[in-house]
Design an enzyme around this catalytic site. Sequence first.
Site, PDB file in Angstrom:
ATOM      1  N   ARG A  13     -10.603  10.900   7.860  1.00 33.43           N
ATOM      2  CA  ARG A  13      -9.600  11.703   7.153  1.00 33.43           C
ATOM      3  C   ARG A  13     -10.252  12.602   6.092  1.00 33.43           C
ATOM      4  O   ARG A  13     -11.149  12.195   5.370  1.00 33.43           O
ATOM      5  CB  ARG A  13      -8.596  10.766   6.471  1.00 33.43           C
ATOM      6  CG  ARG A  13      -7.539  11.527   5.693  1.00 33.43           C
ATOM      7  CD  ARG A  13      -6.291  10.760   5.534  1.00 33.43           C
ATOM      8  NE  ARG A  13      -6.484   9.519   4.792  1.00 33.43           N
ATOM      9  CZ  ARG A  13      -5.494   8.698   4.494  1.00 33.43           C
ATOM     10  NH1 ARG A  13      -4.278   8.970   4.901  1.00 33.43           N
ATOM     11  NH2 ARG A  13      -5.716   7.599   3.827  1.00 33.43           N
TER      12      ARG A  13
ATOM     13  N   ARG B 117      -9.430  -2.351   1.392  1.00 28.73           N
ATOM     14  CA  ARG B 117      -7.998  -2.022   1.330  1.00 28.73           C
ATOM     15  C   ARG B 117      -7.229  -2.752   2.434  1.00 28.73           C
ATOM     16  O   ARG B 117      -6.084  -3.137   2.247  1.00 28.73           O
ATOM     17  CB  ARG B 117      -7.785  -0.507   1.455  1.00 28.73           C
ATOM     18  CG  ARG B 117      -8.304   0.245   0.252  1.00 28.73           C
ATOM     19  CD  ARG B 117      -8.185   1.738   0.460  1.00 28.73           C
ATOM     20  NE  ARG B 117      -6.821   2.210   0.350  1.00 28.73           N
ATOM     21  CZ  ARG B 117      -6.363   3.315   0.917  1.00 28.73           C
ATOM     22  NH1 ARG B 117      -7.152   4.053   1.670  1.00 28.73           N
ATOM     23  NH2 ARG B 117      -5.113   3.680   0.764  1.00 28.73           N
TER      24      ARG B 117
HETATM   25  P1  AMP Z   1      -1.981   5.414  -0.791  1.00 27.16           P
HETATM   26  O1  AMP Z   1      -2.176   6.875  -0.903  1.00 27.16           O
HETATM   27  O2  AMP Z   1      -0.534   5.005  -0.655  1.00 27.16           O
HETATM   28  O3  AMP Z   1      -2.824   4.791   0.290  1.00 27.16           O
HETATM   29  O4  AMP Z   1      -2.473   4.769  -2.175  1.00 27.16           O
HETATM   30  C1  AMP Z   1      -3.797   4.918  -2.630  1.00 27.16           C
HETATM   31  C2  AMP Z   1      -4.111   3.850  -3.666  1.00 27.16           C
HETATM   32  O5  AMP Z   1      -3.215   3.956  -4.778  1.00 27.16           O
HETATM   33  C3  AMP Z   1      -3.954   2.408  -3.195  1.00 27.16           C
HETATM   34  O6  AMP Z   1      -5.084   1.929  -2.499  1.00 27.16           O
HETATM   35  C4  AMP Z   1      -3.739   1.675  -4.517  1.00 27.16           C
HETATM   36  O7  AMP Z   1      -4.953   1.526  -5.236  1.00 27.16           O
HETATM   37  C5  AMP Z   1      -2.881   2.676  -5.291  1.00 27.16           C
HETATM   38  N1  AMP Z   1      -1.444   2.438  -5.036  1.00 27.16           N
HETATM   39  C6  AMP Z   1      -0.558   3.257  -4.400  1.00 27.16           C
HETATM   40  N2  AMP Z   1       0.661   2.714  -4.345  1.00 27.16           N
HETATM   41  C7  AMP Z   1       0.554   1.497  -4.947  1.00 27.16           C
HETATM   42  C8  AMP Z   1       1.470   0.438  -5.192  1.00 27.16           C
HETATM   43  N3  AMP Z   1       2.744   0.501  -4.794  1.00 27.16           N
HETATM   44  N4  AMP Z   1       1.001  -0.661  -5.844  1.00 27.16           N
HETATM   45  C9  AMP Z   1      -0.268  -0.746  -6.272  1.00 27.16           C
HETATM   46  N5  AMP Z   1      -1.189   0.199  -6.056  1.00 27.16           N
HETATM   47  C10 AMP Z   1      -0.789   1.323  -5.404  1.00 27.16           C
END
Ligand code: AMP
Length: 200
Positions: A127, A171
Amino acid sequence: MRLILLGPPGAGKGTQASAIVKKYGIPHISTGDIFRVNIKMGTELGIKAKTYMDKGLLVPDELVISIVKDRLTEEDCKKGFLLDGFPRTLSQGEALDEELNDMGLKLNRVINIEVGKEVLIERAIGRRVCKDCGSTYHIKFSPPKQENICDNCGGQLFQREDDKVETIKQRIQVYLKQTKPLIDYYTKKGLILNVDALSQ
Ligand code: AMP
């Protein structure tokens, strides 16, 4: 329509989200995007969130929950919303239920994107994101016309720190341990709609 998009990192939630919000005319609330905007602006929230995100860990619940609660009270959410990347823990799911309950609202559906681990790794490490407009590409599955240049705005593409292979493995572990229990939680409520990411 009040929807949640659930799925492991790299499952293509962002792509699905764009199609869904277009179809229903509802706002797309991505907690990951909110953090990334804050990181770019150098806010206190962004600085805190980045230390967790770069390691592939979840940002603490108390930081995330209050942001989403505030966002749900904004005017555009009256039409409904699509939550993308929230909730990610059972406590976040419970806090969301409480908040919606207080607002006299109910969720309509939780769309669960299913995809195997190998595919996730391949998707995430390929990506690329535009540093200017945020458009996303995949070097193999949806490459830009010109290598590393955004088709949309001509900006430079880059790989997110949290899409690098070691981080993505971390992750996925975090997803299995902390987020996957939410599938059960919403199945019991009769809200889950399973979608096979590969058939999309
Ligand atoms: P994403 O773009 O949704 O994959 O989010 C990227 C990163 O942001 C994640 O790996 C977490 O570190 C943080 N993050 C996003 N949403 C959350 C959430 N609801 N709770 C905790 N961390 C979050």
